[in-house]
Design a protein around this motif. Structure first.
Motif, short mmCIF file in Angstrom:
data_model
loop_
_atom_site.label_atom_id
_atom_site.label_comp_id
_atom_site.label_asym_id
_atom_site.label_seq_id
_atom_site.Cartn_x
_atom_site.Cartn_y
_atom_site.Cartn_z
N ILE A 113 13.10 3.79 -11.61
CA ILE A 113 12.64 2.74 -12.51
C ILE A 113 11.33 2.13 -12.01
N LEU A 114 11.22 1.95 -10.69
CA LEU A 114 10.00 1.35 -10.14
C LEU A 114 8.78 2.25 -10.29
N PHE A 115 8.99 3.57 -10.42
CA PHE A 115 7.85 4.45 -10.68
C PHE A 115 7.14 4.05 -11.97
N ILE A 116 7.90 3.51 -12.91
CA ILE A 116 7.31 3.05 -14.18
C ILE A 116 6.41 1.83 -13.96
N PHE A 117 6.78 1.02 -12.96
CA PHE A 117 6.09 -0.26 -12.73
C PHE A 117 5.08 -0.20 -11.59
N LEU A 118 4.57 0.96 -11.25
CA LEU A 118 3.66 1.07 -10.12
C LEU A 118 2.42 0.18 -10.25
N ASP A 119 1.89 0.04 -11.44
CA ASP A 119 0.68 -0.76 -11.65
C ASP A 119 0.99 -2.12 -12.27
N TYR A 120 2.24 -2.53 -12.23
CA TYR A 120 2.67 -3.78 -12.86
C TYR A 120 2.24 -4.97 -12.01
N LYS A 163 0.85 -1.19 0.00
CA LYS A 163 0.00 0.00 0.00
C LYS A 163 0.88 1.24 0.00
N ASN A 164 0.44 2.27 -0.69
CA ASN A 164 1.15 3.56 -0.77
C ASN A 164 2.58 3.40 -1.31
N PHE A 165 2.74 2.53 -2.27
CA PHE A 165 4.08 2.25 -2.79
C PHE A 165 4.70 3.48 -3.43
N LYS A 166 3.89 4.30 -4.08
CA LYS A 166 4.41 5.52 -4.71
C LYS A 166 5.01 6.45 -3.65
N GLU A 167 4.33 6.61 -2.52
CA GLU A 167 4.83 7.47 -1.45
C GLU A 167 6.09 6.87 -0.81
N ILE A 168 6.11 5.56 -0.70
CA ILE A 168 7.29 4.88 -0.15
C ILE A 168 8.49 5.12 -1.06
N LEU A 169 8.28 5.00 -2.37
CA LEU A 169 9.37 5.26 -3.32
C LEU A 169 9.91 6.67 -3.16
N SER A 170 9.01 7.63 -3.07
CA SER A 170 9.42 9.04 -2.92
C SER A 170 10.20 9.24 -1.62
N ALA A 171 9.72 8.65 -0.55
CA ALA A 171 10.39 8.80 0.74
C ALA A 171 11.78 8.16 0.73
N ILE A 172 11.91 7.04 0.07
CA ILE A 172 13.21 6.36 0.02
C ILE A 172 14.19 7.13 -0.86
N VAL A 173 13.71 7.74 -1.92
CA VAL A 173 14.59 8.59 -2.73
C VAL A 173 15.11 9.75 -1.89
N THR A 174 14.24 10.38 -1.12
CA THR A 174 14.64 11.48 -0.25
C THR A 174 15.64 11.00 0.80
#
Length: 165
Positions: A99-106, A31-42
């Motif tokens: 790269i994972l931002f591309i695969f959010l709905d994969y 859940k909230n994978f997009k937000e997790i990705l953003s937080a980990i980049v930061t």
């Protein structure tokens, strides 16, 4: 003991990746994978910036006794490699996050593999950051102790001159 220090970020990362692989965790399960990705980049950017600052601090400490002892013991290469491993791991983590931002709905066959790689990279960056932070704090503590002992020695060495009235 040094072998454990060198390898534990790799070992823990592989174990966590294996556990994720066994439980078949996929991108759409998080859940909230997009937000997790953003937080980990930061988070990775902060770690990389911190390590870059720490390198400049170490450069300024090259004349201290602690750094001379580290150099004489051959630890400067190890210290450099720990910093480099963490920075490179952090950069890989940032790139893989993008790269994972591309695969959010994969929802395909490789979704589990993508999560395994991501969790492994993230855990590696966490544990290698912990390792270099722990070592840096030991170095800083020793430098501060050296500095305070120098001040004590300087105070004890300076004689007072008594002037005649």
């Amino acid at each position: 003991m040094r072998i454990i220090e060198r390898t534990y970020p790799y070992i823990i990362s592989i174990i966590l990746g294996f556990i994720i692989y066994i439980f078949r965790l996929e991108i759409n399960d998080i859940k909230n994978f997009k937000e997790i990705l953003s937080a980990i980049v930061t988070f990775s950017a902060i770690i990389i910036a911190f390590l870059s600052t720490m390198v400049s601090i170490f450069i300024s400490l090259t004349n201290s006794e602690v750094m001379k002892n580290i150099n004489e013991a051959g630890g400067n290469g190890l210290l450099t490699s720990y910093i480099a491993e963490t920075v490179i791991g952090g950069l890989f983590l940032v790139v893989f996050s993008i790269i994972l931002f591309i695969f959010l709905d994969y929802k395909g066959n490789f979704s589990n593999l993508l999560v395994v790689i991501y969790i492994s990279l993230f855990s590696f960056v966490i544990f290698s950051s912990y390792r270099i932070l722990k070592i840096s704090l030991k170095i800083l503590t020793n430098v501060l102790n050296e500095s305070s002992s120098d001040k004590t020695e300087n105070k004890a060495v300076k004689p007072k001159i008594n002037e005649a009235p």
